[in-house]
Motif scaffolding. Structure first.
Motif, short mmCIF file in Angstrom:
data_model
loop_
_atom_site.label_atom_id
_atom_site.label_comp_id
_atom_site.label_asym_id
_atom_site.label_seq_id
_atom_site.Cartn_x
_atom_site.Cartn_y
_atom_site.Cartn_z
N LEU A 119 2.40 10.28 3.84
CA LEU A 119 3.49 9.86 4.71
C LEU A 119 3.34 8.39 5.04
O LEU A 119 2.30 7.97 5.57
CB LEU A 119 3.49 10.69 6.00
N LEU A 120 4.37 7.62 4.71
CA LEU A 120 4.42 6.20 5.05
C LEU A 120 5.58 6.00 6.01
O LEU A 120 6.70 6.46 5.73
CB LEU A 120 4.62 5.34 3.81
N THR A 121 5.34 5.33 7.13
CA THR A 121 6.40 5.19 8.12
C THR A 121 7.32 4.02 7.78
O THR A 121 8.26 4.20 7.01
CB THR A 121 5.81 5.07 9.54
N CYS A 122 7.07 2.81 8.28
CA CYS A 122 8.00 1.71 8.00
C CYS A 122 7.27 0.37 8.06
O CYS A 122 6.19 0.24 8.65
CB CYS A 122 9.17 1.73 8.99
N ASP A 123 7.90 -0.63 7.43
CA ASP A 123 7.42 -2.02 7.46
C ASP A 123 5.97 -2.11 6.98
O ASP A 123 5.08 -2.64 7.66
CB ASP A 123 7.56 -2.60 8.87
N ILE A 124 5.76 -1.59 5.78
CA ILE A 124 4.42 -1.47 5.19
C ILE A 124 4.38 -2.26 3.88
O ILE A 124 5.36 -2.27 3.12
CB ILE A 124 4.09 0.01 4.93
N ILE A 125 3.27 -2.91 3.60
CA ILE A 125 3.06 -3.59 2.33
C ILE A 125 1.90 -2.91 1.60
O ILE A 125 0.77 -2.88 2.10
CB ILE A 125 2.74 -5.08 2.52
N ILE A 126 2.22 -2.34 0.44
CA ILE A 126 1.21 -1.77 -0.46
C ILE A 126 1.12 -2.73 -1.64
O ILE A 126 2.10 -2.91 -2.38
CB ILE A 126 1.62 -0.36 -0.94
N SER A 127 -0.01 -3.38 -1.82
CA SER A 127 -0.15 -4.39 -2.87
C SER A 127 -0.35 -3.73 -4.24
O SER A 127 -0.24 -2.52 -4.39
CB SER A 127 -1.31 -5.33 -2.52
N ASP A 128 -0.64 -4.54 -5.25
CA ASP A 128 -0.75 -4.05 -6.63
C ASP A 128 -1.98 -3.15 -6.81
O ASP A 128 -3.04 -3.40 -6.23
CB ASP A 128 -0.88 -5.23 -7.60
N PHE A 129 -1.81 -2.12 -7.63
CA PHE A 129 -2.90 -1.26 -8.10
C PHE A 129 -3.64 -0.56 -6.94
O PHE A 129 -4.85 -0.38 -6.96
CB PHE A 129 -3.89 -2.03 -8.97
#
Length: 217
Positions: A119-129
């Motif tokens: 579960l991911l809520t909001c305003d999130i940065i998931i970078s590469d790999f």
């Protein structure tokens, strides 16, 4: 239909194969033609979940047509080395069809994997790999750096910063507004209530560094 090879042939690689199958079964999903696995430690032609191990990792370089690649490996440093070797290849974003990221202002980098139940809520940065394993939760305004791996049932509260190449063990909880330094390992079941420096291994409740390691380890 996109040809794809799974790098690795261990437990998580098998889970990635199942994830791709579930995406293929989803009505509006992207269809992947899974060519097989590559692994330096398993004999070629070994069958795993109905697919062959095609050879070692260098087998990919012998192909005339470049397939897409997906990492079936959780170790951040190993991921980093492999991605540098195959930097000219396509690494699609792999997200279980049950995961909703639309209209949440979530950025997801190339080659990242998000497994079922997360579960991911909001305003999130998931970078590469980045690898987000089963049933993780990620709160608002959190940043996860390149090559980092979250094992099953990790909980990141809001405004957490995970720097590059961090390994977070199963069941770890990190409270809000903390920073985890690059190349750090957090042992399974830890509760992180204070920010952690780079290049350490931390365990316990509350989590504390028990070891500092060099970058080449």
């Amino acid at each position: 239909m996109k040809d794809i090879i799974i790098i690795g042939a261990g437990g998580f690689a098998r889970e990635v194969k199942c994830l791709l199958d579930e995406i293929n079964d989803f009505e509006n999903g992207i269809n992947y033609n899974i060519l097989g696995f590559v692994d330096d430690n398993i004999d070629a032609n070994t069958k795993i979940h109905g697919l062959k191990v095609l050879g070692n990792i260098d087998y990919i370089l012998t192909l005339k047509e470049k397939p897409s690649l997906v990492l079936g490996i959780g170790n951040p440093k190993t991921k980093e080395v492999i991605c540098e070797k195959f930097k000219d290849f396509d690494f699609p974003i792999i997200i279980h069809p049950s995961i909703s990221v639309k209209r949440k202002n979530i950025s997801i980098g190339i080659g990242s994997i998000i497994c079922e139940g997360s579960l991911l809520t909001c305003d999130i940065i998931i970078s590469d790999f980045v690898t987000i394993n089963l049933s993780c939760t990620i709160g608002h305004d959190t940043v996860v750096g390149k090559f980092s791996s979250l094992m099953p049932a990790v909980n990141l509260s809001g405004e957490v910063v995970i720097e590059n190449s961090v390994f977070i063990g199963t069941g770890v909880k990190i409270i809000n507004q903390l920073t985890i330094g690059s190349n750090t390992i957090i042992g399974a079941g830890a509760v992180v209530s204070k920010s952690l420096p780079s290049n350490c291994t931390a365990v316990g409740i509350p989590a504390k560094p028990i070891k500092y390691h060099k970058l080449h380890e």
